[in-house]
Write a protein that holds these residues in place. Structure first.
Motif, PDB file in Angstrom:
ATOM      1  N   ALA A 119      20.652   0.961 -15.162  1.00  0.00           N
ATOM      2  CA  ALA A 119      19.959   2.097 -14.208  1.00  0.00           C
ATOM      3  C   ALA A 119      18.726   1.518 -13.606  1.00  0.00           C
ATOM      4  O   ALA A 119      17.956   0.438 -14.262  1.00  0.00           O
ATOM      5  N   ARG A 132      22.359   6.904  -6.648  1.00  0.00           N
ATOM      6  CA  ARG A 132      22.482   8.290  -7.326  1.00  0.00           C
ATOM      7  C   ARG A 132      21.483   9.155  -6.881  1.00  0.00           C
ATOM      8  O   ARG A 132      20.207   8.812  -6.539  1.00  0.00           O
ATOM      9  N   GLY A 167      28.133   3.891 -14.613  1.00  0.00           N
ATOM     10  CA  GLY A 167      27.020   4.542 -14.280  1.00  0.00           C
ATOM     11  C   GLY A 167      25.952   4.685 -15.398  1.00  0.00           C
ATOM     12  O   GLY A 167      24.820   5.266 -15.263  1.00  0.00           O
ATOM     13  N   ARG A 168      26.249   3.995 -16.704  1.00  0.00           N
ATOM     14  CA  ARG A 168      25.207   4.253 -17.990  1.00  0.00           C
ATOM     15  C   ARG A 168      24.852   2.976 -18.248  1.00  0.00           C
ATOM     16  O   ARG A 168      23.937   2.748 -19.218  1.00  0.00           O
ATOM     17  N   TYR A 221      17.184   5.919  -6.664  1.00  0.00           N
ATOM     18  CA  TYR A 221      17.893   5.663  -8.047  1.00  0.00           C
ATOM     19  C   TYR A 221      19.221   5.052  -7.810  1.00  0.00           C
ATOM     20  O   TYR A 221      19.911   5.491  -6.962  1.00  0.00           O
ATOM     21  N   VAL A 248      25.283  -1.972  -8.069  1.00  0.00           N
ATOM     22  CA  VAL A 248      24.864  -0.649  -8.415  1.00  0.00           C
ATOM     23  C   VAL A 248      24.675   0.123  -6.894  1.00  0.00           C
ATOM     24  O   VAL A 248      24.555  -0.480  -5.891  1.00  0.00           O
ATOM     25  N   ALA A 293      22.750   3.422 -10.149  1.00  0.00           N
ATOM     26  CA  ALA A 293      23.389   2.888 -11.324  1.00  0.00           C
ATOM     27  C   ALA A 293      24.610   1.976 -10.929  1.00  0.00           C
ATOM     28  O   ALA A 293      25.120   1.950 -10.005  1.00  0.00           O
ATOM     29  N   PRO A 332      17.115  10.032 -11.159  1.00  0.00           N
ATOM     30  CA  PRO A 332      17.286   9.007 -12.101  1.00  0.00           C
ATOM     31  C   PRO A 332      18.247   9.056 -13.191  1.00  0.00           C
ATOM     32  O   PRO A 332      18.741  10.135 -13.413  1.00  0.00           O
ATOM     33  N   VAL A 333      18.853   7.910 -13.572  1.00  0.00           N
ATOM     34  CA  VAL A 333      19.739   8.008 -14.400  1.00  0.00           C
ATOM     35  C   VAL A 333      19.434   7.150 -15.642  1.00  0.00           C
ATOM     36  O   VAL A 333      18.689   6.136 -15.755  1.00  0.00           O
ATOM     37  N   ALA A 334      19.923   7.796 -16.744  1.00  0.00           N
ATOM     38  CA  ALA A 334      19.435   7.291 -18.293  1.00  0.00           C
ATOM     39  C   ALA A 334      20.481   6.401 -18.667  1.00  0.00           C
ATOM     40  O   ALA A 334      21.441   6.890 -18.777  1.00  0.00           O
ATOM     41  N   ALA A 335      20.105   4.969 -18.522  1.00  0.00           N
ATOM     42  CA  ALA A 335      20.945   4.098 -19.093  1.00  0.00           C
ATOM     43  C   ALA A 335      21.236   4.406 -20.717  1.00  0.00           C
ATOM     44  O   ALA A 335      20.342   4.748 -21.528  1.00  0.00           O
ATOM     45  N   SER A 388      15.649   1.840 -10.612  1.00  0.00           N
ATOM     46  CA  SER A 388      14.875   2.656  -9.824  1.00  0.00           C
ATOM     47  C   SER A 388      13.948   1.762  -8.850  1.00  0.00           C
ATOM     48  O   SER A 388      13.515   0.736  -9.421  1.00  0.00           O
TER      49      SER A 388
END
Length: 189
Positions: free
Chosen positions: A101, A179, A97-98, A90, A176, A92, A182-185, A103
């Motif tokens: 995202a 992380r 960081g938002r 993962y 990127v 970002a 998983p990051v939620a954009a 994967s």
């Protein structure tokens, strides 16, 4: 006697319904009988690319590739299936960081950039005479179009540039980094 005939008829009807449902769901993606890779494989073919292992090149230093992974996907024609690729990774953006995202799992990538109103899904592949990249499609403003994603190692991260078939940059270059989950954009403010 009538009750037994009704029960037998109900069982037969249920069996036929179950058979029909299984046939219909066979190609719907992971968990219901399909591979979930139809779109990515179609994109490779549309570009004339051959599937390859994302772990066969420099990206392996940023991803979670097994030390013995390598090879896969040659210069054209029908090639053997590429090596399995990376364990889930993962990433970002380094802005906050938002905004972006990412994967990566196996040889597939999913990039979600809601601030740019673009999402890309693709598979790592090669075309003779060109640098390897992800071939796939974007979902942008409700439509899907073919695109490629170039990924270049920059320090401990990846610099991503998403380009459509006319060469227009849809996203990037954006850096990127890895992380732990998983990051939620989200918030574009």
């Amino acid at each position: 006697m009538v009750a037994m005939k009704c029960l037998a008829s109900a069982r037969a009807t249920f069996a036929l319904w179950l058979l029909a449902a299984t046939a219909l769901l066979g190609g719907c993606g992971p968990g219901v009988g399909g591979t979930g890779t139809g779109d990515a494989a179609d994109a490779l073919g549309a570009f004339g690319a051959t599937a390859a292992s994302v772990c066969a090149g420099e990206l392996a230093t940023v991803l979670a590739c097994a030390a013995t992974t390598g090879g896969g996907g040659g210069g054209g024609g029908t090639a053997a299936a590429p090596a399995p690729g990376t364990a889930p990774v993962y990433l970002a953006d380094t802005i906050d960081g938002r905004r972006v995202a990412v994967s990566v799992q196996g040889n597939l990538i999913d990039v979600n950039a809601p601030c740019a109103r673009v999402r890309f899904r693709g598979q790592w592949g090669t075309i003779a005479g060109q640098a390897a990249r992800f071939y796939g499609s974007t979902e942008q403003d409700g439509s899907s179009t073919p695109a490629t994603l170039q990924a270049v190692v920059r320090g401990s991260g990846l610099e991503l540039t998403l380009v459509d078939t006319q060469g227009r940059v849809l996203l990037g270059p954006v850096l990127v980094t890895a992380r732990p989950a998983p990051v939620a954009a989200g918030d574009c403010g």
